[in-house]
Motif scaffolding. Structure first.
Motif, PDB file in Angstrom:
ATOM      1  N   PRO A  42      20.425 -10.173  24.764  1.00 23.40           N
ATOM      2  CA  PRO A  42      20.093 -10.598  26.126  1.00 23.40           C
ATOM      3  C   PRO A  42      18.635 -10.270  26.456  1.00 23.40           C
ATOM      4  O   PRO A  42      18.060  -9.333  25.923  1.00 23.40           O
ATOM      5  N   LYS A  43      18.043 -11.054  27.366  1.00 22.88           N
ATOM      6  CA  LYS A  43      16.692 -10.752  27.810  1.00 22.88           C
ATOM      7  C   LYS A  43      16.764  -9.605  28.808  1.00 22.88           C
ATOM      8  O   LYS A  43      17.719  -9.480  29.574  1.00 22.88           O
ATOM      9  N   LEU A  44      15.737  -8.774  28.797  1.00 27.17           N
ATOM     10  CA  LEU A  44      15.723  -7.643  29.721  1.00 27.17           C
ATOM     11  C   LEU A  44      15.837  -8.121  31.165  1.00 27.17           C
ATOM     12  O   LEU A  44      16.543  -7.522  31.972  1.00 27.17           O
ATOM     13  N   LEU A  45      15.144  -9.231  31.446  1.00 26.32           N
ATOM     14  CA  LEU A  45      15.156  -9.735  32.817  1.00 26.32           C
ATOM     15  C   LEU A  45      16.570 -10.051  33.296  1.00 26.32           C
ATOM     16  O   LEU A  45      16.946  -9.707  34.421  1.00 26.32           O
ATOM     17  N   SER A  46      17.360 -10.698  32.460  1.00 31.49           N
ATOM     18  CA  SER A  46      18.720 -11.046  32.919  1.00 31.49           C
ATOM     19  C   SER A  46      19.577  -9.800  33.068  1.00 31.49           C
ATOM     20  O   SER A  46      20.458  -9.744  33.919  1.00 31.49           O
ATOM     21  N   GLN A  47      19.296  -8.787  32.261  1.00 29.41           N
ATOM     22  CA  GLN A  47      20.040  -7.543  32.416  1.00 29.41           C
ATOM     23  C   GLN A  47      19.670  -6.876  33.738  1.00 29.41           C
ATOM     24  O   GLN A  47      20.537  -6.382  34.473  1.00 29.41           O
ATOM     25  N   LEU A  48      18.377  -6.878  34.059  1.00 30.02           N
ATOM     26  CA  LEU A  48      17.951  -6.288  35.329  1.00 30.02           C
ATOM     27  C   LEU A  48      18.488  -7.088  36.509  1.00 30.02           C
ATOM     28  O   LEU A  48      18.877  -6.525  37.535  1.00 30.02           O
ATOM     29  N   GLN A  49      18.510  -8.401  36.335  1.00 27.83           N
ATOM     30  CA  GLN A  49      19.026  -9.248  37.414  1.00 27.83           C
ATOM     31  C   GLN A  49      20.489  -8.934  37.693  1.00 27.83           C
ATOM     32  O   GLN A  49      20.922  -8.892  38.841  1.00 27.83           O
ATOM     33  N   HIS A  50      21.255  -8.736  36.629  1.00 27.25           N
ATOM     34  CA  HIS A  50      22.669  -8.397  36.800  1.00 27.25           C
ATOM     35  C   HIS A  50      22.798  -7.119  37.633  1.00 27.25           C
ATOM     36  O   HIS A  50      23.649  -7.021  38.521  1.00 27.25           O
ATOM     37  N   CYS A  51      21.925  -6.146  37.353  1.00 30.03           N
ATOM     38  CA  CYS A  51      21.962  -4.909  38.120  1.00 30.03           C
ATOM     39  C   CYS A  51      21.654  -5.157  39.580  1.00 30.03           C
ATOM     40  O   CYS A  51      22.314  -4.628  40.476  1.00 30.03           O
ATOM     41  N   GLU A  52      20.635  -5.970  39.828  1.00 31.91           N
ATOM     42  CA  GLU A  52      20.252  -6.231  41.213  1.00 31.91           C
ATOM     43  C   GLU A  52      21.353  -6.971  41.961  1.00 31.91           C
ATOM     44  O   GLU A  52      21.644  -6.653  43.109  1.00 31.91           O
ATOM     45  N   GLU A  53      21.963  -7.938  41.287  1.00 31.50           N
ATOM     46  CA  GLU A  53      23.004  -8.720  41.954  1.00 31.50           C
ATOM     47  C   GLU A  53      24.234  -7.898  42.292  1.00 31.50           C
ATOM     48  O   GLU A  53      24.871  -8.096  43.317  1.00 31.50           O
ATOM     49  N   THR A  54      24.589  -7.001  41.401  1.00 28.71           N
ATOM     50  CA  THR A  54      25.836  -6.268  41.618  1.00 28.71           C
ATOM     51  C   THR A  54      25.610  -4.853  42.134  1.00 28.71           C
ATOM     52  O   THR A  54      26.563  -4.109  42.338  1.00 28.71           O
ATOM     53  N   GLY A  55      24.354  -4.462  42.324  1.00 24.06           N
ATOM     54  CA  GLY A  55      24.087  -3.157  42.911  1.00 24.06           C
ATOM     55  C   GLY A  55      24.164  -1.982  41.958  1.00 24.06           C
ATOM     56  O   GLY A  55      24.272  -0.833  42.375  1.00 24.06           O
ATOM     57  N   ILE A  56      24.092  -2.249  40.652  1.00 21.40           N
ATOM     58  CA  ILE A  56      24.114  -1.133  39.697  1.00 21.40           C
ATOM     59  C   ILE A  56      22.790  -0.382  39.845  1.00 21.40           C
ATOM     60  O   ILE A  56      21.721  -0.978  39.727  1.00 21.40           O
ATOM     61  N   PRO A  57      22.845   0.937  40.111  1.00 25.90           N
ATOM     62  CA  PRO A  57      21.611   1.661  40.434  1.00 25.90           C
ATOM     63  C   PRO A  57      20.740   2.034  39.231  1.00 25.90           C
ATOM     64  O   PRO A  57      19.540   2.215  39.397  1.00 25.90           O
ATOM     65  N   LEU A  58      21.319   2.164  38.055  1.00 26.77           N
ATOM     66  CA  LEU A  58      20.549   2.643  36.902  1.00 26.77           C
ATOM     67  C   LEU A  58      20.689   1.728  35.696  1.00 26.77           C
ATOM     68  O   LEU A  58      21.730   1.107  35.492  1.00 26.77           O
ATOM     69  N   VAL A  59      19.632   1.685  34.889  1.00 22.73           N
ATOM     70  CA  VAL A  59      19.706   1.005  33.586  1.00 22.73           C
ATOM     71  C   VAL A  59      19.348   2.009  32.512  1.00 22.73           C
ATOM     72  O   VAL A  59      18.371   2.758  32.665  1.00 22.73           O
ATOM     73  N   ALA A  60      20.109   2.018  31.439  1.00 26.91           N
ATOM     74  CA  ALA A  60      19.781   2.868  30.287  1.00 26.91           C
ATOM     75  C   ALA A  60      19.262   1.932  29.209  1.00 26.91           C
ATOM     76  O   ALA A  60      20.011   1.165  28.623  1.00 26.91           O
ATOM     77  N   ILE A  61      17.948   1.985  28.963  1.00 24.41           N
ATOM     78  CA  ILE A  61      17.330   1.015  28.067  1.00 24.41           C
ATOM     79  C   ILE A  61      17.119   1.617  26.688  1.00 24.41           C
ATOM     80  O   ILE A  61      16.518   2.695  26.542  1.00 24.41           O
ATOM     81  N   LEU A  62      17.607   0.895  25.690  1.00 24.56           N
ATOM     82  CA  LEU A  62      17.447   1.332  24.296  1.00 24.56           C
ATOM     83  C   LEU A  62      16.354   0.521  23.619  1.00 24.56           C
ATOM     84  O   LEU A  62      16.202  -0.671  23.889  1.00 24.56           O
ATOM     85  N   GLY A  63      15.598   1.179  22.774  1.00 27.04           N
ATOM     86  CA  GLY A  63      14.587   0.482  21.992  1.00 27.04           C
ATOM     87  C   GLY A  63      14.441   1.189  20.661  1.00 27.04           C
ATOM     88  O   GLY A  63      14.881   2.329  20.498  1.00 27.04           O
TER      89      GLY A  63
END
Lengths: 516, 410
Positions: free
Chosen positions: A459-480
């Protein structure tokens, strides 16, 4: 049977290429069973109807709920859950248990208990078994439960949906399936203590729901009846005058008096006397004052009611709720089965309801009314085979009304209502990290952290962040790749966009700290 | 209309000192509406029936719940609350939302979706409005909800009571009103990830409920169909042979084989070939091995299913649940509706029913479900959103049952 019924039916049908030979013999009905024969004929006619293709002759899959019912979407469910949690916590704080009953009862259990409302009961089709109807409230099931289990003492709450086939023309916006939330204390106890606890519970719930200012009116059936008696109302007019008095929350006294005199046949004198009393409001002082009233003090019923009212207020004082409780002689709600104290909680600020949101206001409940109840000592005895009396006092919370209000508040508020409780989304900006994401997500689940991961390999990072914004998830744990080598996870705050590298071993604690 | 119907009804009644002049005119029908006339006649007859005093002519107050239903007393409610809390926490931990739907639907919404089960639906009386029926499961309401709201992606759970008018003679002890607990992921996603999450959820719930040891069998419709094809089962016998294979959880292979040969008309050779496959159980290794199988590897469907099964197990490995999940070629449940992976969770230790009378305590076992089965689901890909159904919990403790999944209406 005096006269005989003659039923004759001949039915031949052939239709649309369907041959259905339904030839019914000529029937003569004589004294004795005619009911099963009627059933038979009805069945045959309905069968014929079905063969004709049912009501429409076509099968269109209609995308709608039944009239008067609705789905609850996730936002509404989130609000509903919040409201239930507050209410149930309060019940539990006061030591109440809960029960549940079937959605339908034997028709005979419900029949006869509702008077003119029985045409509003949903019946189930006679499919050859017992005749059943959907429950109309939670009180009759409660009474049946007590009688069946020979229970004499119980403090129980019951939150469940009930069903009423309201006539849409009369009651626009009213739901036919709606929640009721009942709390009742059954049992023989010292006077007014359980009654006071019921009021304390209503007070606590309305405070915690944060619906603005409210007050609770209390009165007593015996005081009302006594008052009518000393005012000169003829016995047989008590109930009908009562329902007129009940309109004082919606109509001015002038109009109420007019109805009493012009429609109900009271003399103006009697109406005026009633008018003096029903304008009275107060607390323990009013009860004391009325016990000195020359007329009322001569009436035994009124005295009993007033004495109990004094006692009630003394307990309410100890429960520290008298700031919102008022003894109001104009309160006359639902008196058919109440035998003692009655009460109604009213919100001071009525938030206007849009057309769709009118919830399930009870008949004759004024706008702003959110709870009501009283003492009813005679109901359970009606169910018990030996007529054993189980005195009851209880309250019904107008939960649909409360949902409506909370839903409106949510709409006008800037804060979004979340439909999930997810704390963190496990994400990656780079490709080929699905395995790592799944592994980390599973580790988080295993520690009880509420986590999500997108069902996409890359998935693109942007769509993952968008999912958080839409559903109100407060944190993202990003792996690289780099983070994995360094043994860290990039923890990002979705709202502030702040990021911090957290050692893998500390991740769970960091998430917990930030999402209390 | 080709032929015309002639309906003639004459009704005169006078009874019990009550005079009811119900004289119906003779009715002649021609092409066009006859239905409202029938309704009218039915209404008049029922009115007469009511005047005659209803079904019994006497009012005895009976203290009982309706057949097949029961109250929950405070102890049962406490247990129920505990169970719901565990299950709902798990759903929430995985980011699921919840919805609720009315207890009755338009009859037409439910009709036609259930085949031979439609006689088990509770109808509401025709009281002059819409024709209604009590919901039979939570799947059709879900499908209606998705379609009504044009939703293509959702992860939702729904715990609510459903209603089935089971014939008591056939199904002693079965409740007619019982809880269903459904979890579904709808939407177009990369293969097997949501499927793996469903299994992780089942695993977590069964662990937390502390019901003892359990295992989750998985299989795939495509693998089964491919297997039947390479064994020589005629296409038109797939479904019926499938339901016979499904009996392996209750019957020995010998008896299952007998049914295949004697009742379903398979040759012994074909039955034996099936027997070799359905005895196989394993994990990712079995999927790999079967992909090398000379016969199966020639079947496109089976290959697709086996490739996905490999992928599924790789994700289950990452989710750390492979200790309890087994790829079992004899699992053949509910294949009418599933299009891909199917699974069933079974308790190893069956707690015997607590009370002597099955009528009170036997919960609501589905017909044909092995004792010990506590959850089941699978993938359905219709013309609409893709579904992965994880969970079906029914009835009272300790007896649970699976639920069938149903076809999404188009």
């Amino acid at each position: 049977m005096n006269a005989l019924g003659l039923v004759s039916m001949r039915l031949c049908a052939g239709l649309m290429g369907h041959w259905s030979a339904v030839n019914l013999p000529f029937l003569r009905v004589s004294s004795g069973m005619t009911l099963s024969q009627i059933d038979e004929e009805v069945a045959k006619l309905l069968q014929f109807k079905a063969q004709l293709g049912g009501d429409e002759g076509k099968h269109v899959f209609v995308l709608k709920t039944a009239k008067g019912t609705r789905d609850y979407n996730p936002k509404q469910m989130a609000i509903r859950e919040k409201v239930f949690n507050i209410i149930i916590s309060c019940f539990k704080r006061h030591g109440a248990e809960t029960i549940d009953t079937p959605v339908f009862e034997l028709k005979e259990t419900l029949t006869g208990k509702y008077g003119e409302d029985s045409k509003l009961i949903y019946d189930l089709k006679d499919q050859g078994g017992e005749l059943l109807s959907l429950r109309y409230d939670l009180t009759v099931p409660f009474a049946r439960y007590l009688a069946m289990n020979k229970i004499t003492n119980i403090k129980r709450y019951h939150i469940a949906k009930v069903y009423r086939r309201d006539n849409p023309a009369m009651t626009r916006g009213r739901y036919r399936e709606f929640y009721q939330c009942d709390f009742d204390i059954a049992g023989q106890y010292d006077a007014m203590i359980p009654d006071a606890e019921c009021l304390k519970i209503v007070y606590e719930i309305l405070n915690e729901l944060d619906l603005g200012d409210f007050h609770i009116k209390v009165n007593d059936r015996r005081i009302l009846d006594g008052m009518f008696a000393v005012c000169g109302v003829p016995d047989e007019k008590f109930r009908t005058i009562c329902s007129t008095v009940d309109k004082l929350d919606k109509m001015a006294w002038e109009d109420v008096k007019k109805e009493m005199v012009n429609e109900k046949g009271l003399s103006e004198d009697v109406a005026n006397r009633i008018g003096e009393y029903v304008s009275m409001q107060g607390g323990q002082d009013l009860a004391e004052q009325l016990l000195q009233d020359p007329k009322l003090s001569q009436n035994k019923q009124a005295c009993a009611g007033l004495t109990d009212m004094k006692l009630l207020f003394s307990y309410l004082e100890l429960f520290q709720v008298t700031d919102k409780v008022v003894f109001d002689l104009s309160l006359a709600r639902g008196l058919d089965y109440y035998t003692g104290v009655i009460y109604e909680a009213i919100l001071s600020q009525t938030i206007p309801a849009p057309a769709e949101q009118n919830g399930a206001d009870e008949a004759a409940v004024s706008v702003g009314s959110v709870a009501g109840g009283g003492r009813y000592d005679g109901l359970v005895g009606m169910f018990d085979p030996k007529g054993r009396k189980v005195p009851c006092v209880g309250v019904s919370i107008g939960i649909e009304r409360i949902f409506s209000i909370m839903e409106q508040k949510a709409e006008t508020s800037s804060e979004k209502v979340r439909t999930t409780e997810t704390q963190v989304l496990v994400a990656s900006a780079q490709k080929n990290l699905l395995e790592e994401r799944l592994k980390l997500t599973s580790e988080l689940w295993n520690t009880g952290i509420k986590a999500e991961v997108l069902y996409k390999k890359n998935p693109k990072l942007l769509s993952q962040l968008q999912h958080c914004e839409e559903t109100g998830i407060p944190l993202v744990a990003i792996l690289g790749e780099q983070e994995l080598k360094d043994g860290v996870v990039k923890l990002r705050n979705v709202a502030s966009r702040e990021e911090v590298d957290v050692p893998r071993a500390d991740l769970v604690d960091e998430i917990k700290k930030r999402t209390l | 209309m080709n032929a015309l119907g002639l309906v003639s009804t004459r009704l005169c009644a006078g009874l019990m000192c009550r005079r009811s002049a119900v004289n119906l005119s003779s009715l002649r029908f021609s092409s066009g509406m006859t239905l409202s006339h029938i309704d009218e006649e039915v209404a008049k007859l029922l009115q007469l029936k009511a005047q005659l005093g209803g079904d019994e002519g006497k009012h005895v107050f009976v203290l009982k719940t309706a057949k097949g239903t029961r109250d929950y007393n405070p102890k049962q409610m406490a247990i129920r609350e505990k169970v719901f809390n565990i299950i709902i926490s798990c759903f929430k931990r995985h980011g699921a939302e919840t919805i609720d739907s009315p207890v009755f639907e338009l009859k037409e919404t439910l009709t036609g979706k259930y085949g031979e089960d439609s006689k088990l639906i509770y109808d509401l009386k025709d009281q002059g409005g819409e024709l209604l029926s009590l919901r039979y499961d939570l799947t059709v309401p879900f499908a209606r909800y998705l379609a009504m709201n044009k939703i293509t992606n959702i992860k939702r759970y729904h715990i609510a009571k459903v209603y089935r008018r089971d014939n008591p003679a056939m199904t002693r002890g079965r409740y007619r009103e019982f809880y269903q607990c459904d979890f579904d992921i709808a939407g177009q996603y990369d293969a097997m990830i949501p499927d793996a999450e469903c299994l992780k959820i089942v695993y977590e719930i069964l662990n937390e409920l502390d019901l003892g040891d359990f295992r989750i069998k998985v299989n795939d419709r495509r693998i089964l169909d491919g297997m039947f094809a390479v064994c020589g089962v005629p296409d038109e016998k797939f479904r019926t042979i499938c339901s016979t294979v499904d009996k392996l959880d209750k019957m020995a292979w010998e008896d299952v084989k007998k049914e295949m040969v004697n009742e379903k008309g398979l040759s012994e050779d074909v039955a034996d070939r099936i027997g070799e496959y359905v005895s196989m159980q394993g994990g990712q290794d079995l999927a790999e091995r079967l992909l090398q199988d000379p016969k199966l590897s020639q079947n496109k469907q089976a290959c697709a299913g086996l490739t996905d099964m490999k992928l599924l197990f790789s994700y289950l490995e990452l989710f750390q649940v492979t200790d309890k999940v087994v790829f079992d070629l004899s699992l053949a449940r509910g294949l009418d509706y599933y299009t891909g992976v199917i699974y069933e969770a079974i308790l190893s230790q069956t707690i015997p029913a607590l009370v002597s009378t099955p009528a009170e305590q036997n919960g609501a076992d589905e017909a044909g479900v092995s004792v010990g089965s506590v959850a089941g689901g699978g993938r359905y890909d219709g013309k609409c959103p893709v579904w992965v159904s994880a969970l079906g919990l029914r009835g009272s403790f300790p007896s649970w049952s699976r639920r069938p999944s149903h076809v999404i209406p188009e």
